[in-house]
Design a protein around this motif. Structure first.
Motif, mmCIF file in Angstrom:
data_model
loop_
_atom_site.group_PDB
_atom_site.id
_atom_site.type_symbol
_atom_site.label_atom_id
_atom_site.label_comp_id
_atom_site.label_asym_id
_atom_site.label_seq_id
_atom_site.Cartn_x
_atom_site.Cartn_y
_atom_site.Cartn_z
ATOM 1 N N PRO A 285 -25.493 -11.801 29.420
ATOM 2 C CA PRO A 285 -24.321 -11.801 30.304
ATOM 3 C C PRO A 285 -24.719 -11.450 31.733
ATOM 4 O O PRO A 285 -25.737 -10.797 31.971
ATOM 5 C CB PRO A 285 -23.417 -10.726 29.693
ATOM 6 C CG PRO A 285 -24.331 -9.855 28.902
ATOM 7 C CD PRO A 285 -25.401 -10.766 28.381
ATOM 8 N N SER A 286 -23.922 -11.888 32.673
ATOM 9 C CA SER A 286 -24.179 -11.568 34.076
ATOM 10 C C SER A 286 -23.823 -10.111 34.352
ATOM 11 O O SER A 286 -23.127 -9.459 33.562
ATOM 12 C CB SER A 286 -23.344 -12.479 34.979
ATOM 13 O OG SER A 286 -21.960 -12.187 34.820
ATOM 14 N N ASN A 287 -24.287 -9.611 35.480
ATOM 15 C CA ASN A 287 -23.924 -8.248 35.883
ATOM 16 C C ASN A 287 -22.413 -8.112 36.048
ATOM 17 O O ASN A 287 -21.831 -7.075 35.722
ATOM 18 C CB ASN A 287 -24.621 -7.883 37.195
ATOM 19 C CG ASN A 287 -26.124 -7.727 37.033
ATOM 20 O OD1 ASN A 287 -26.644 -7.724 35.922
ATOM 21 N ND2 ASN A 287 -26.824 -7.603 38.142
ATOM 22 N N ALA A 288 -21.778 -9.165 36.561
ATOM 23 C CA ALA A 288 -20.327 -9.124 36.754
ATOM 24 C C ALA A 288 -19.603 -9.015 35.411
ATOM 25 O O ALA A 288 -18.593 -8.311 35.296
ATOM 26 C CB ALA A 288 -19.862 -10.366 37.510
ATOM 27 N N GLU A 289 -20.114 -9.704 34.383
ATOM 28 C CA GLU A 289 -19.506 -9.610 33.050
ATOM 29 C C GLU A 289 -19.640 -8.195 32.496
ATOM 30 O O GLU A 289 -18.707 -7.663 31.884
ATOM 31 C CB GLU A 289 -20.167 -10.614 32.104
ATOM 32 C CG GLU A 289 -19.815 -12.063 32.384
ATOM 33 C CD GLU A 289 -20.597 -13.030 31.519
ATOM 34 O OE1 GLU A 289 -19.978 -13.707 30.682
ATOM 35 O OE2 GLU A 289 -21.833 -13.106 31.676
ATOM 36 N N VAL A 290 -20.797 -7.591 32.719
ATOM 37 C CA VAL A 290 -21.008 -6.221 32.242
ATOM 38 C C VAL A 290 -20.108 -5.255 33.007
ATOM 39 O O VAL A 290 -19.535 -4.331 32.421
ATOM 40 C CB VAL A 290 -22.489 -5.811 32.383
ATOM 41 C CG1 VAL A 290 -22.684 -4.348 31.994
ATOM 42 C CG2 VAL A 290 -23.374 -6.701 31.514
ATOM 43 N N GLU A 291 -19.956 -5.467 34.304
ATOM 44 C CA GLU A 291 -19.089 -4.587 35.086
ATOM 45 C C GLU A 291 -17.642 -4.671 34.600
ATOM 46 O O GLU A 291 -16.945 -3.651 34.517
ATOM 47 C CB GLU A 291 -19.158 -4.928 36.573
ATOM 48 C CG GLU A 291 -18.384 -3.926 37.433
ATOM 49 C CD GLU A 291 -18.379 -4.287 38.901
ATOM 50 O OE1 GLU A 291 -18.844 -3.481 39.714
ATOM 51 O OE2 GLU A 291 -17.887 -5.377 39.235
ATOM 52 N N ARG B 110 -15.476 -1.539 33.137
ATOM 53 C CA ARG B 110 -14.128 -1.140 33.564
ATOM 54 C C ARG B 110 -13.213 -0.972 32.346
ATOM 55 O O ARG B 110 -12.441 -0.014 32.254
ATOM 56 C CB ARG B 110 -13.534 -2.186 34.503
ATOM 57 C CG ARG B 110 -14.176 -2.265 35.870
ATOM 58 C CD ARG B 110 -13.500 -3.364 36.683
ATOM 59 N NE ARG B 110 -14.201 -3.634 37.914
ATOM 60 C CZ ARG B 110 -14.023 -2.955 39.040
ATOM 61 N NH1 ARG B 110 -13.153 -1.962 39.060
ATOM 62 N NH2 ARG B 110 -14.698 -3.263 40.134
ATOM 63 N N ALA B 111 -13.308 -1.928 31.427
ATOM 64 C CA ALA B 111 -12.471 -1.869 30.228
ATOM 65 C C ALA B 111 -12.824 -0.646 29.384
ATOM 66 O O ALA B 111 -11.935 0.048 28.873
ATOM 67 C CB ALA B 111 -12.641 -3.150 29.414
ATOM 68 N N TYR B 112 -14.119 -0.376 29.243
ATOM 69 C CA TYR B 112 -14.567 0.781 28.452
ATOM 70 C C TYR B 112 -14.062 2.078 29.075
ATOM 71 O O TYR B 112 -13.525 2.949 28.385
ATOM 72 C CB TYR B 112 -16.093 0.779 28.370
ATOM 73 C CG TYR B 112 -16.663 1.869 27.484
ATOM 74 C CD1 TYR B 112 -17.001 1.603 26.161
ATOM 75 C CD2 TYR B 112 -16.864 3.157 27.969
ATOM 76 C CE1 TYR B 112 -17.519 2.602 25.337
ATOM 77 C CE2 TYR B 112 -17.375 4.160 27.157
ATOM 78 C CZ TYR B 112 -17.702 3.873 25.846
ATOM 79 O OH TYR B 112 -18.198 4.872 25.041
ATOM 80 N N GLU C 241 -15.883 0.779 43.847
ATOM 81 C CA GLU C 241 -15.466 -0.226 42.869
ATOM 82 C C GLU C 241 -14.653 0.367 41.719
ATOM 83 O O GLU C 241 -13.976 -0.361 40.992
ATOM 84 C CB GLU C 241 -16.696 -0.949 42.310
ATOM 85 C CG GLU C 241 -17.525 -1.686 43.347
ATOM 86 C CD GLU C 241 -16.798 -2.870 43.949
ATOM 87 O OE1 GLU C 241 -15.753 -3.280 43.398
ATOM 88 O OE2 GLU C 241 -17.260 -3.385 44.979
ATOM 89 N N GLY C 242 -14.746 1.694 41.527
ATOM 90 C CA GLY C 242 -13.969 2.332 40.474
ATOM 91 C C GLY C 242 -14.697 2.513 39.165
ATOM 92 O O GLY C 242 -14.086 2.867 38.159
ATOM 93 N N THR C 243 -16.020 2.293 39.151
ATOM 94 C CA THR C 243 -16.787 2.420 37.908
ATOM 95 C C THR C 243 -17.688 3.654 37.905
ATOM 96 O O THR C 243 -18.516 3.808 37.003
ATOM 97 C CB THR C 243 -17.658 1.171 37.679
ATOM 98 O OG1 THR C 243 -18.516 0.972 38.819
ATOM 99 C CG2 THR C 243 -16.797 -0.062 37.480
ATOM 100 N N ALA C 244 -17.543 4.541 38.873
ATOM 101 C CA ALA C 244 -18.395 5.731 38.950
ATOM 102 C C ALA C 244 -18.090 6.687 37.811
ATOM 103 O O ALA C 244 -16.941 6.819 37.371
ATOM 104 C CB ALA C 244 -18.196 6.435 40.287
#
Length: 217
Positions: free
Chosen positions: A66-72, A76-78, A118-121
Motif C-alpha cells: 500500500p502507499s503511504n497515503a493508504e497507511v495514513e 487515522r481510522a485506528y 495532520e492529526g496523526t501524532a
C-alpha cells in the motif's frame, strides 16, 4: 434489422478481476497492520511499518505494498477507533505547545508540519516546525540567547523539483515534547518541499492557522 452483439466476459478476464480484488484486499489488510504497528510500536517510518506488516502477515513481498497515503488513512481510522478522546486531548496538547513555541519564534515565520498538523501524532511523535532564516545561523543564535539547550541533526527531504536535499535540524525539549526545527532559507517560504506521505507539496500551518485549529477543538 441488425442484430445486437453481446459482450461476453472471457475466462481469461475473470481471474484478472479476481486477482485485482484480492490485491486490493491484501493492500487494505497490510495498510491496517502497518497502521497498528505505527500506532503501538513508536514507528514513524512508513516503509519499515509496511515491510513489518507484510512479513507478519506472510504476504508475498513481490506484491505491490500500500502507499503511504493508504497507511495514513488506516492510521487515522485506528487512532479514531482506539484512541478516542485520549488521542484528541493529546493532539490538542501538542498543538498548544506548537503555538507557544511558534510565538517565541515568530520572527522566523514558523510553519507547523507533519503529524501534529495532520492529526496523526501520538505520544512518540516529534513536533516539527519549518523555520526560515537569513543568515542560516540566526535561529541558532536566537536559541543560545534564550538559554535553550538543543542538539543538531540532519534529514534528507525531497524538494519541490524532485531532487533531494539535506536539511539541518535543531532539536530541543518543550513541555516534555521533542521539538525539531527544520532550517530553511527565507526564499524557501514560497514553496514547500514534497510530503513523504503523498508526494504533494507539504501542508504548512502558520501561527494564525494553528490558533484557528485550537479554537475549533
Amino acid at each position: 434489422m441488425q442484430s445486437r452483439k453481446r459482450t461476453h466476459t472471457t475466462i481469461s478476464e475473470k481471474p484478472h478481476g479476481n486477482n485485482h480484488k484480492k490485491s486490493a484486499q491484501a493492500r487494505r489488510i497490510i495498510a491496517a497492520e502497518a497502521a497498528r504497528i505505527m500506532a503501538t510500536q513508536a514507528q514513524s517510518n512508513f516503509r519499515i511499518a509496511k515491510m513489518k506488516a507484510a512479513e507478519r502477515l506472510g504476504a508475498d513481498m513481490r506484491m505491490a505494498l500500500p502507499s503511504n497515503a493508504e497507511v495514513e488513512r488506516a492510521l487515522r481510522a485506528y487512532q479514531g477507533f482506539y484512541g478516542g478522546q485520549r488521542h484528541i486531548r493529546h493532539l490538542n496538547a501538542m498543538r498548544g505547545t506548537a503555538l507557544r513555541v511558534m510565538r517565541r519564534l515568530e520572527c522566523f515565520s514558523p510553519r507547523l508540519v507533519g503529524p501534529v498538523l495532520e492529526g496523526t501524532a501520538d505520544e512518540h511523535s516529534r513536533l516539527t516546525l519549518h523555520v526560515f532564516n537569513d543568515p542560516p545561523d540566526a535561529v541558532v543564535i536566537h536559541l543560545l540567547d534564550k538559554g535553550i539547550a538543543f542538539y543538531h541533526e540532519q534529514r534528507k527531504i525531497r524538494w519541490h523539483d524532485g531532487s533531494y536535499h539535506q536539511v539541518p535540524l535543531l532539536v530541543f525539549d518543550a513541555d516534555n515534547i521533542d521539538v525539531e526545527l527544520m532550517l530553511f532559507d527565507g526564499i524557501d517560504l514560497r514553496q514547500a518541499p514534497l510530503s513523504p506521505v503523498d508526494g504533494r507539496p507539504q501542508k504548512r500551518a502558520s501561527l494564525s492557522d494553528v490558533e484557528c485549529l485550537l479554537d475549533q477543538a
